[in-house]
Design a protein around this motif. Structure first.
Motif: not given
Ligand SMILES: Nc1ncnc2c1ncn2[C@@H]1O[C@H](COP(=O)(O)OP(=O)(O)O)[C@@H](O)[C@H]1O
Ligand SMILES: [Mg+2]
Length: 370
Positions: A267-286, A288-297
């Protein structure tokens, strides 16, 4: 009232379902008429999963059979969509069919990206012209052949007032950056979206996915494991870049989990994998577009833990879903392939060289008449 109705068919790396949409593209508008999720017949899902995961041992009879069976499944999906929407084949200009990616090797020599799902089967079974094989021309011109959705995102979601970032949380996650004051749309694959999450949930819970991230919510992020995964060179590569299950796969995950030591709970690995997706998406956005409004699909927009973490990591940027912009998150990608099919029929290029790295814009797709 005039219509120009196309159908889009998308089945992505998650192998969860065939997304089928009917969209009215009249006058360059994009109006979703009807959408269905067509579950893969279990046998076909296994056939496709085997081709993808056992690629070194692929039997050509199995490949050929899956190619045809998938064409028939696409046709079934289209028939169900038409029946529910009370549309006739004659009402439809064309079907844009992404096909099922069974191997994506944009950086090998020669590079290739291979999709299956027989267009002739689909066209003859439905009586509708099919456009498929969208990635080959871009790859032939030195491009990654992916992601291809950014041109569509640019068409429907660009604002002259605000920078926007569209995040597609499929098996793999990709972002599209739409600047308010520039016509240049950029984008790339950020890395894993749901693919590792799905694999780990299946292995440990016997479930296709961790619904709403509720399992991961009970876990604790293993910081050392997260740091180790974040150090993967893909995340620091400069775009253009694209990736797939060829790279972010169970072997990749096992290497990292084993290196982290045996004491970690699933379960801790699953939590970590969720954080991996969130972190890599957020880092990429920050970056290239730190002021952009973000829309998920994409399907991952239904994972509330994941979306909460992306939102928290990007604060004070606003994070919503594409429903705010008029297309529900589950159908954006299928709509994109309907739109790309229309671009093919109009002889308009569909790739963005700034995104894929191809040497020039090119018309994407092959046409098969019924
Ligand atoms: N309710 C949900 N909770 C968590 N994850 C979900 C939910 N619904 C869908 N997903 C995730 O979305 C994935 C499907 O997303 P999709 O955009 O169809 O990806 P792909 O393009 O790779 O097929 C599922 O495999 C799952 O990981
Ligand atoms: Mg899917």
């Amino acid at each position: 009232m005039s219509h120009e109705i196309l159908i889009g068919l998308m089945s992505g790396t998650s192998l969860d379902a065939i997304d089928a949409v009917a969209v009215d593209l009249h006058n360059d508008s994009v109006r979703l008429i009807h959408a269905i999720e067509y579950k893969f017949p279990e046998k076909l899902r296994h056939q496709l999963a085997n081709l993808i995961t056992q690629h070194e041992a692929v039997n050509l009879d199995h490949l050929g059979a899956a190619h045809r069976a998938l064409g028939l499944a696409y046709a079934d999906a289209v028939k169900q969509l038409l029946a529910e929407a009370k549309l006739q084949p004659d009402d439809i200009t064309a079907i844009g069919c992404h096909g099922q990616t069974i191997r994506h090797q944009p950086d090998s020599n020669p590079a290739f990206s291979l999709q299956i799902g027989d267009a002739a089967t689909l066209a003859t079974a439905t009586g509708i012209t099919v456009v498929n094989d969208f990635r080959s021309a871009d790859v032939a011109l030195g491009g990654q052949g992916a992601p291809l959705v950014p041109a569509f995102h640019g068409h429907v979601f660009t604002s002259r007032k605000r920078d926007r970032v569209i995040v597609n949380l499929g098996g793999i996650a990709n972002i599209t950056v739409l600047k308010k004051d520039a016509d240049s749309t950029t984008g790339f694959d950020t890395g894993p979206g749901n693919t590792l999450l799905d694999y780990w949930a299946d292995k440990n819970l016997g479930k296709r996915y961790d619904a709403s991230g509720s399992w991961a919510r009970n876990g604790i992020i293993v910081e050392s494991l997260l740091d180790d995964m974040l150090a993967d060179h893909y995340f620091s590569l400069k775009p253009p870049k694209s990736t797939g299950r060829e790279y972010f796969n169970p072997a990749w995950l096992s290497r990292h989990v084993e290196a982290a030591g045996p004491e970690h709970k699933a379960v801790d690995v699953q939590a970590t994998l969720t954080a991996l997706t969130a972190r890599t998406v957020a880092d990429a956005i920050r970056n290239v577009a730190p002021d952009g409004d973000v829309y998920l699909c994409g399907g991952g927009a239904n994972n509330t833990l994941l979306t909460e973490q992306i939102t928290a990591a990007l604060k004070p940027q606003t994070v919503a879903t594409t429903a705010e912009l008029g297309i529900a998150p589950d159908w954006v990608e299928a709509c994109a392939f309907a739109w790309l099919a229309r671009a093919r029929l109009r002889h308009t290029p569909g790739n963005l060289p700034a995104v894929t790295g191809a040497s020039r814009p090119v018309i994407l797709g092959a046409i098969t008449a019924p």
